[in-house]
Design an enzyme around this catalytic site. Structure first.
Site, PDB file in Angstrom:
ATOM      1  N   ASP A 191       0.794  -1.230   0.000  1.00  0.00           N
ATOM      2  CA  ASP A 191       0.000   0.000   0.000  1.00  0.00           C
ATOM      3  C   ASP A 191       0.824   1.276   0.000  1.00  0.00           C
ATOM      4  O   ASP A 191       0.280   2.364  -0.201  1.00  0.00           O
ATOM      5  CB  ASP A 191      -0.930   0.020   1.219  1.00  0.00           C
ATOM      6  N   ASP A 215       0.725   5.720   2.147  1.00  0.00           N
ATOM      7  CA  ASP A 215      -0.349   5.245   3.017  1.00  0.00           C
ATOM      8  C   ASP A 215      -0.007   5.582   4.466  1.00  0.00           C
ATOM      9  O   ASP A 215       0.121   6.739   4.817  1.00  0.00           O
ATOM     10  CB  ASP A 215      -0.568   3.746   2.803  1.00  0.00           C
ATOM     11  N   ASP A 219       1.693   0.417  10.238  1.00  0.00           N
ATOM     12  CA  ASP A 219       0.454  -0.346  10.387  1.00  0.00           C
ATOM     13  C   ASP A 219       0.748  -1.627  11.145  1.00  0.00           C
ATOM     14  O   ASP A 219       1.725  -2.332  10.829  1.00  0.00           O
ATOM     15  CB  ASP A 219      -0.138  -0.711   9.024  1.00  0.00           C
ATOM     16  N   ARG A 271      -4.304   9.771  13.769  1.00  0.00           N
ATOM     17  CA  ARG A 271      -3.884   8.383  14.007  1.00  0.00           C
ATOM     18  C   ARG A 271      -2.502   8.296  14.659  1.00  0.00           C
ATOM     19  O   ARG A 271      -1.552   7.811  14.066  1.00  0.00           O
ATOM     20  CB  ARG A 271      -3.905   7.564  12.716  1.00  0.00           C
TER      21      ARG A 271
END
EC number: 4.2.2.2
Length: 393
Positions: A191, A215, A219, A271
């Site tokens: 990604d 992205d 993650d 985030r």
């Protein structure tokens, strides 16, 4: 281009630079970040750094670093039980890596502690699939992974990434990528994350610089657990850190992540982290004026914010630290704050009932300082300047 055109362009550039400088340093009604920091920061190290940074013989004892992780990822061995592998060149071949390249080291089946012979910028041909029991140790060199696909840690265990600058990461492409000495498979394309951790355990990301990727920056998904993200410097990015695959992926309830001693710098939107299910201990981090929010989540995660230093945005609509990614029904979610410091109008909305006691073992537990010490504890977030026979500063 005429002389007049060049002159106009120069004046325009000067005015733009002046405007950025003015905003950063507190003109036009904005207060600079420095105005919210202690006037006399203390000369102290956090427990990760104090474990190894003062030792001048770090080059001869690189693997001692593996004994210094704290939190849920403290069991990450990396390549501690293996030999040293030295990256000598920045070349990359995704399907058939050659000796001396970073990819050749990370796909080996035996444990390896990977170091770098010199400064280098590595632009990967496709995503870098890291095998189990590897340490990527950038100390002693300026190492960048940039301008191509970046790091994937998928269905492996015991990986340490330390002291690497990872930025401007792009999506991977459809093609063959080697993940071990015995397996090369067709990938559908990553990604564009800086570091994607999927279905993995005992992972430690420490003292890295992460910025400006397609992205996310980090993650942690697909039931990954035993993760520590510490001492990193994050900047210039939208969706910074995602913990949990999606709201319907119930296996992420086992996820346990420690986010500690990081500096979330300028130009970050949201985030830091965003959590789904699982447990996140967010401790002793510094936050500099997020654009939307700092800590968010959905699907009933447990979040314990402890001893952080929150400097809110100057935007009156972005003062809240927290954001629930749901319209309602979150009152029972266990989100708590303790020893946090709130500046420039920042505030945390707690929720839930019952204990948020840290599910740490005795080996994972570490002292969390009160939030007012965070500017000192995070002062050296990001890659360090490390030279042979000298402590790392």
């Amino acid at each position: 281009m005429t002389v007049l055109s060049i002159l106009c362009l120069s004046v325009t550039l000067f005015l733009c630079q002046s405007l950025v400088h003015a905003v950063n340093y507190g003109y036009y009604g904005y207060n600079p970040v420095a105005s919210y920091l202690p006037e006399k920061p203390q000369n102290i190290m956090n427990p990760v750094d104090s474990c190894w940074r003062l030792k001048s013989d770090w080059t001869a004892n690189r693997k001692d670093l593996a004994d210094c992780a704290v939190g849920f990822g403290s069991s990450a061995l990396g390549g501690k039980k293996g030999s040293i592998y030295v990256v000598t060149n920045p070349n990359d071949n995704a399907a058939n890596p050659q000796p001396g390249s970073l990819r050749y080291g990370v796909i080996q089946d035996n444990p390896l502690w990977i170091t770098f012979a010199k400064d280098m910028v590595i632009t990967l041909e496709n995503e870098l699939m890291v095998n189990s029991y590897k340490t990527i140790d950038g100390r002693g060199a300026k190492v960048e992974i940039a301008y191509g696909p970046c790091i994937t840690i998928q269905e492996v265990t015991n990986v340490i990434v330390h002291g690497i600058r990872i930025h401007d990461c792009k999506p991977g492409k459809y093609g063959m990528v080697r993940s071990s000495t015995t397996h090369v498979g067709r990938r559908k394309g990553s990604d564009g994350d800086a570091i994607a951790i999927s279905g993995s355990s005992n992972i430690w990301i420490d003292h890295c610089y992460l910025a400006s990727c397609t992205d996310g920056l980090i993650d942690v998904i697909h039931a990954s657990t035993g993760i520590t993200i510490s001492n990193n410097y994050f900047t210039q990015h939208d969706k910074v850190m995602l913990l949990g695959h999606n709201d319907n992926f119930v296996q992420d309830v086992k996820m346990k992540v420690t986010v500690a001693f990081n500096h979330f710098g300028p130009g970050l939107v949201e985030r830091m982290p965003r959590v789904r299910r699982g447990y996140a201990h967010v401790a002793n981090n510094r936050y500099d004026k997020w654009i939307m929010y700092a800590i968010g989540g959905s699907a009933d995660p447990t979040i314990f914010s402890e001893g952080n230093y929150f400097i809110a945005s100057d935007n009156a609509n972005s003062k809240e630290v927290t954001k629930r990614e749901v319209k309602g029904g979150w009152n029972n979610w266990r989100w708590r704050t303790s020893k946090d410091v709130f500046k420039n109008g920042a505030y945390f909305v707690p929720s839930g009932y019952g204990s948020v006691a840290l599910p740490y073992s005795s080996d994972q537990r570490f002292p969390v300082a009160p939030g007012n010490l965070v500017p000192s504890l995070t002062a050296d977030a990001g890659p360090l300047n490390c030279y042979r026979n000298r402590p790392c500063y």
